[in-house]
Design a protein around this motif. Structure first.
Motif, PDB file in Angstrom:
ATOM      1  N   GLU A 143      -7.881   3.548   2.321  1.00 47.28           N
ATOM      2  CA  GLU A 143      -8.478   2.534   3.181  1.00 47.28           C
ATOM      3  C   GLU A 143      -7.596   1.292   3.255  1.00 47.28           C
ATOM      4  O   GLU A 143      -7.445   0.689   4.324  1.00 47.28           O
ATOM      5  CB  GLU A 143      -9.868   2.167   2.668  1.00 47.28           C
ATOM      6  N   GLU A 170      -4.566   2.079   5.436  1.00 47.16           N
ATOM      7  CA  GLU A 170      -4.948   2.107   6.850  1.00 47.16           C
ATOM      8  C   GLU A 170      -5.173   0.697   7.392  1.00 47.16           C
ATOM      9  O   GLU A 170      -4.845   0.410   8.549  1.00 47.16           O
ATOM     10  CB  GLU A 170      -6.195   2.972   7.034  1.00 47.16           C
ATOM     11  N   GLU A 171      -5.702  -0.185   6.548  1.00 47.87           N
ATOM     12  CA  GLU A 171      -5.902  -1.575   6.977  1.00 47.87           C
ATOM     13  C   GLU A 171      -4.559  -2.270   7.183  1.00 47.87           C
ATOM     14  O   GLU A 171      -4.379  -3.017   8.152  1.00 47.87           O
ATOM     15  CB  GLU A 171      -6.731  -2.315   5.930  1.00 47.87           C
ATOM     16  N   GLU A 211      -3.026  -0.948  10.462  1.00 46.68           N
ATOM     17  CA  GLU A 211      -3.662  -1.507  11.653  1.00 46.68           C
ATOM     18  C   GLU A 211      -3.151  -2.907  11.955  1.00 46.68           C
ATOM     19  O   GLU A 211      -3.068  -3.319  13.117  1.00 46.68           O
ATOM     20  CB  GLU A 211      -5.186  -1.520  11.474  1.00 46.68           C
ATOM     21  N   THR A 212      -2.812  -3.648  10.895  1.00 48.88           N
ATOM     22  CA  THR A 212      -2.271  -4.998  11.093  1.00 48.88           C
ATOM     23  C   THR A 212      -0.869  -4.943  11.685  1.00 48.88           C
ATOM     24  O   THR A 212      -0.492  -5.781  12.512  1.00 48.88           O
ATOM     25  CB  THR A 212      -2.232  -5.760   9.755  1.00 48.88           C
ATOM     26  N   SER A 255     -11.301  -8.305  -1.554  1.00 50.81           N
ATOM     27  CA  SER A 255     -10.996  -8.212  -0.125  1.00 50.81           C
ATOM     28  C   SER A 255      -9.492  -8.296   0.095  1.00 50.81           C
ATOM     29  O   SER A 255      -8.787  -9.041  -0.607  1.00 50.81           O
ATOM     30  CB  SER A 255     -11.689  -9.342   0.644  1.00 50.81           C
ATOM     31  N   SER A 284      -6.031  -8.657   2.738  1.00 49.80           N
ATOM     32  CA  SER A 284      -5.499  -9.166   3.998  1.00 49.80           C
ATOM     33  C   SER A 284      -3.981  -9.167   3.916  1.00 49.80           C
ATOM     34  O   SER A 284      -3.403  -9.129   2.826  1.00 49.80           O
ATOM     35  CB  SER A 284      -6.022 -10.579   4.289  1.00 49.80           C
TER      36      SER A 284
END
Length: 203
Positions: free
Chosen positions: A12, A15-16, A19-20, A187, A189
């Motif tokens: 996950e 994949e995040e 996507e960025t 989280s 980022s």
């Protein structure tokens, strides 16, 4: 893009990250090349500057080492392949016209082209900085796939040679100056190198 045995959480996160990065395009570059009678012109990008659709700057560089003596790389850079073939200016291009031809070809190729795939995308197992519960991890990938608006596929792949013996085998990858940031709540980022530098300098 990821290890089949990777846990769901890691998948996950990968994949995040992807996507960025997807949708980013080249906005600037520097390169070197050599020219031989047998191989023609071989081009390497020494840096590639990109920006995603959220205006996040993403700079690419070459990482790697010699697998035989563990030395750092000597010559190296990011090679460009278009439709599966390594890029080289046409054989009709004269020596004094090589730079102009490369600039023209790259400006045309990179115009509105975007990243559509990442092979071997991963983040470091060890954070490069941990403070106040916040961790930063380096990012790297083996191959970056792109496509132009006209559907022309091209890719970037890192190449490098041992500084002691150029025939030695090497392991190379593309490094990102953007980093994965994980906050105290877990989280994730993607942050710029500028953000990381400012955070690292805070007392």
């Amino acid at each position: 893009m990821h290890d089949e045995n990777a846990c769901d959480e890691n998948r996950e996160i990968i994949e995040e990250i992807a996507e960025t990065i997807f949708g980013a395009g080249v906005i600037d570059f520097t390169y070197e090349y050599d020219c031989t009678t047998t191989r023609g012109v071989r081009l390497w990008f020494t840096t590639l500057r990109l920006r995603n659709n959220r205006a996040l700057p993403i700079n690419l560089d070459t990482g790697g080492f010699c697998t035989e003596d563990k030395n750092t790389l000597g010559e190296g850079g990011i090679a460009l392949f278009i439709r599966g073939n390594r890029y080289s200016p046409g054989s009709e291009v004269g020596i004094d016209q090589i730079d102009a031809a490369i600039q023209r070809d790259m400006i045309s190729l990179f115009d509105r082209a975007v990243i559509i795939g990442l092979d071997g995308l991963r983040y470091g197992a060890i954070p490069c900085l941990e403070r106040d519960g916040v961790s930063f991890y380096p990012l790297k990938a083996d191959v970056i796939h792109c496509k132009t608006p006209e559907g022309i596929p091209f890719l970037f792949r890192s190449e490098g040679f041992c500084r002691i013996n150029p025939v030695h085998r090497t392991k190379t990858w593309i490094t990102f100056d953007t980093l994965l940031m994980v906050d105290p709540e877990g989280s994730c980022s993607i942050v710029s190198d500028e953000f990381f530098s400012e955070f690292a300098q805070e007392e």
